[in-house]
Design a protein around this motif. Sequence first.
Motif, mmCIF file in Angstrom:
data_model
loop_
_atom_site.group_PDB
_atom_site.id
_atom_site.type_symbol
_atom_site.label_atom_id
_atom_site.label_comp_id
_atom_site.label_asym_id
_atom_site.label_seq_id
_atom_site.Cartn_x
_atom_site.Cartn_y
_atom_site.Cartn_z
ATOM 1 N N ASN A 165 0.833 -1.212 0.000
ATOM 2 C CA ASN A 165 0.000 0.000 0.000
ATOM 3 C C ASN A 165 0.866 1.261 0.000
ATOM 4 O O ASN A 165 0.518 2.251 -0.649
ATOM 5 N N GLU A 166 1.990 1.222 0.728
ATOM 6 C CA GLU A 166 2.878 2.403 0.772
ATOM 7 C C GLU A 166 3.435 2.688 -0.623
ATOM 8 O O GLU A 166 3.464 3.827 -1.078
ATOM 9 N N GLU A 167 3.883 1.607 -1.311
ATOM 10 C CA GLU A 167 4.439 1.791 -2.664
ATOM 11 C C GLU A 167 3.363 2.346 -3.604
ATOM 12 O O GLU A 167 3.643 3.218 -4.430
ATOM 13 N N ILE A 168 2.141 1.835 -3.425
ATOM 14 C CA ILE A 168 1.053 2.294 -4.313
ATOM 15 C C ILE A 168 0.751 3.774 -4.047
ATOM 16 O O ILE A 168 0.600 4.565 -4.983
ATOM 17 N N ASP A 169 0.694 4.154 -2.733
ATOM 18 C CA ASP A 169 0.434 5.570 -2.390
ATOM 19 C C ASP A 169 1.471 6.472 -3.049
ATOM 20 O O ASP A 169 1.155 7.548 -3.549
ATOM 21 N N GLU A 170 2.716 5.999 -3.055
ATOM 22 C CA GLU A 170 3.799 6.802 -3.618
ATOM 23 C C GLU A 170 3.646 6.947 -5.143
ATOM 24 O O GLU A 170 3.895 8.007 -5.709
ATOM 25 N N MET A 171 3.213 5.832 -5.788
ATOM 26 C CA MET A 171 3.115 5.829 -7.259
ATOM 27 C C MET A 171 1.841 6.474 -7.783
ATOM 28 O O MET A 171 1.782 6.899 -8.941
ATOM 29 N N MET A 172 0.812 6.521 -6.921
ATOM 30 C CA MET A 172 -0.533 6.922 -7.366
ATOM 31 C C MET A 172 -0.539 8.244 -8.173
ATOM 32 O O MET A 172 -1.094 8.282 -9.289
ATOM 33 N N PRO A 173 0.095 9.339 -7.656
ATOM 34 C CA PRO A 173 0.033 10.595 -8.425
ATOM 35 C C PRO A 173 0.652 10.465 -9.820
ATOM 36 O O PRO A 173 0.132 11.026 -10.791
ATOM 37 N N ASP A 174 1.748 9.663 -9.945
ATOM 38 C CA ASP A 174 2.398 9.498 -11.258
ATOM 39 C C ASP A 174 1.482 8.746 -12.222
ATOM 40 O O ASP A 174 1.383 9.098 -13.404
ATOM 41 N N ILE A 175 0.822 7.708 -11.694
ATOM 42 C CA ILE A 175 -0.060 6.908 -12.561
ATOM 43 C C ILE A 175 -1.217 7.778 -13.054
ATOM 44 O O ILE A 175 -1.542 7.805 -14.242
ATOM 45 N N ILE A 176 -1.807 8.562 -12.107
ATOM 46 C CA ILE A 176 -2.952 9.412 -12.476
ATOM 47 C C ILE A 176 -2.509 10.480 -13.473
ATOM 48 O O ILE A 176 -3.182 10.750 -14.469
ATOM 49 N N SER A 177 -1.341 11.057 -13.212
ATOM 50 C CA SER A 177 -0.876 12.130 -14.087
ATOM 51 C C SER A 177 -0.582 11.595 -15.495
ATOM 52 O O SER A 177 -0.927 12.205 -16.498
ATOM 53 N N PHE A 178 0.039 10.387 -15.592
ATOM 54 C CA PHE A 178 0.342 9.817 -16.912
ATOM 55 C C PHE A 178 -0.953 9.481 -17.665
ATOM 56 O O PHE A 178 -1.080 9.746 -18.853
ATOM 57 N N ALA A 179 -1.937 8.917 -16.920
ATOM 58 C CA ALA A 179 -3.193 8.515 -17.577
ATOM 59 C C ALA A 179 -3.964 9.738 -18.069
ATOM 60 O O ALA A 179 -4.670 9.679 -19.075
ATOM 61 N N ASP A 180 -3.813 10.871 -17.341
ATOM 62 C CA ASP A 180 -4.410 12.139 -17.757
ATOM 63 C C ASP A 180 -5.921 12.000 -18.016
ATOM 64 O O ASP A 180 -6.409 12.360 -19.084
ATOM 65 N N ILE A 181 -6.612 11.446 -17.024
ATOM 66 C CA ILE A 181 -8.065 11.277 -17.197
ATOM 67 C C ILE A 181 -8.849 12.215 -16.278
ATOM 68 O O ILE A 181 -10.057 12.056 -16.091
ATOM 69 N N GLY A 182 -8.160 13.179 -15.673
ATOM 70 C CA GLY A 182 -8.805 14.227 -14.877
ATOM 71 C C GLY A 182 -9.634 13.672 -13.730
ATOM 72 O O GLY A 182 -9.276 12.674 -13.095
ATOM 73 N N ASP A 183 -10.808 14.332 -13.506
ATOM 74 C CA ASP A 183 -11.657 13.947 -12.369
ATOM 75 C C ASP A 183 -12.267 12.562 -12.539
ATOM 76 O O ASP A 183 -12.813 11.999 -11.597
ATOM 77 N N PHE A 184 -12.169 12.020 -13.759
ATOM 78 C CA PHE A 184 -12.755 10.692 -13.992
ATOM 79 C C PHE A 184 -12.072 9.606 -13.155
ATOM 80 O O PHE A 184 -12.614 8.520 -13.002
ATOM 81 N N VAL A 185 -10.911 9.921 -12.605
ATOM 82 C CA VAL A 185 -10.186 8.907 -11.835
ATOM 83 C C VAL A 185 -11.018 8.421 -10.642
ATOM 84 O O VAL A 185 -10.842 7.304 -10.165
ATOM 85 N N ASP A 186 -11.973 9.282 -10.180
ATOM 86 C CA ASP A 186 -12.823 8.858 -9.063
ATOM 87 C C ASP A 186 -14.209 8.417 -9.524
ATOM 88 O O ASP A 186 -15.123 8.286 -8.714
#
Length: 374
Positions: free
Chosen positions: A119-140
Motif C-alpha cells: 500500500n505504501e508503494e502504491i500511495d507513492e506511485m498513485m500521483p504518477d499513474i494518475i498524471s500519466f493517464a491524464d483522465i482528470g476527475d474521472f479517476v474517481d
Amino acid sequence: MAENYKIKVQNVTKEYDLFKTQSDKLKSFFLPAKNVPHFWALMGISFTVPAGETLGLIGVNGSGKSTISNIISGIIPQTTGKVDVKGDTSIVAISAGLRKNLTGRENIRLKSLMEGLTNEEIDEMMPDIISFADIGDFVDQPVKSYSSGMKSRLGFSIAVHINPDILIIDEALSVGDDTFYQKCVDKISDFKKQGKTIIFVSHALRQVELLCDKVAWINYGQLKMLGPTEEVTNKYREFTQWFKSLSKKQKRAFESKKKNVQKEFDINQYQKQITDDYSKKHPDDRHAQSKIKKLFYGSVISEKMSVPNRLLTGFIGLLIIFFCLVNFSGHHVTRVLAHPRSILHPKKTLYVPNNRTHHNVIKQKHHKKGIHKK
Ligand SMILES: Nc1ncnc2c1ncn2[C@@H]1O[C@H](COP(=O)(O)OP(=O)(O)OP(=O)(O)O)[C@@H](O)[C@H]1O
C-alpha cells in the motif's frame, strides 16, 4: 549454458468448445459434451523472445494474437504445449484487467496489489499513474463510465508504472489520441532502453515498424513467418493487398477454408508429426515418444474434468442431495438407510436429537399450555 530468453513458447495449441448455450457449457462440467463443435484458435505455435527484444505480433482478425498473448500472461491456459516465462508480465489490452464497477483510483490500487506492491508503494506511485493517464476527475468515477480511450490510458499507465520485466501491449494504443500515443511510444522506448522485453500486438504496421525488433505473423492459428520486422511486414502487406483484391465471394471462401482447417485440426496427428520430426533428428533417443508427450501435456492444467473427478463430483453431489432429503424427512439417517421408503413419508416435526424426542416435545408444548393428559 542457460539460454538467454525471457519467453519460450513450444508447440502451443488452444482449443475452444463452441457451446450453443451457457447451460450446455455448465452441463459439460459434469458430463462429457457430445456433438459440440471444436475450434483450434492455435494449432502449434513455437517461438522464443530473447531478453530485451520487442516482438511484434501481427495477423488478420481472429488469427490468434490475443489468445497467445493471454496465454503468455497467464490469463488463460494453453490446451497443449509448454510456455516458459522468466519474470513478471503485465498486459495492457483494451478490455483486459479493469473492473468496471470500481473507480479508476480503486483499479490502480487493486491491480498494483495483485502485482505484489505494498500500500505504501502504491500511495507513492498513485500521483504518477494518475498524471500519466491524464483522465482528470474521472479517476474517481467508475470505469464503466470511461470511453475506450480512457480505459486504454489508465490500463497503459498502470502497466508501465508497475515496472514489469515483460510488457505485453495488445492493441491498446489503437484507441488513444495522438498526444497519448506519443507518450506511450516514448514510454515504450524508455522500456526498450532499460532492456525490458516487450510483446506488441497491433494492426498498425507503422507502429510495429517503429517499435519492434522482430515480428511474428500469426495466420489462422499458425505461425506463418518470424523474422526481422521489415521482412515480415512487407510479406504481410503483400498478403493483405492480395486479399483485398479478391471478390467478396472469394474472400468468404478463403476464410471458410481456413476456419475449417481450424475446426478439423487433429491434436493426436500433430503430436505424432512432432514426435516423428524429433525421432528423425535424434534417431538414438528411445524416449522420443514420452519426451514429446511430456512437452505437450507436462505443464498443462486441464480445463476439463477427468473421468474419476467427474465420478467423485457426481458422488459428492448425490450425498449432499441424500442428506438434504433425510433432513427434510425428519427421520434419523440410520432409519432411512434401514427403510429407504421412509424418506417418502416425512415426519410432521423435524428430527430432534437426544431425549428431545417427538413425544417429549409435544408433551412439553402441552405442559406449557396447561394441558395434562392423565
Ligand atoms: N472464448 C472463446 N470461445 C470460442 N472461441 C474463441 C474464444 N476466444 C477467442 N476465440 C476464437 O479464437 C480465434 C482467435 O481469437 P483472437 O482474439 O486470439 O484473435 P486476434 O488475432 O487477437 O483477433 P483480433 O485482431 O480481431 O483482435 C478467433 O477465431 C476467435 O473467434
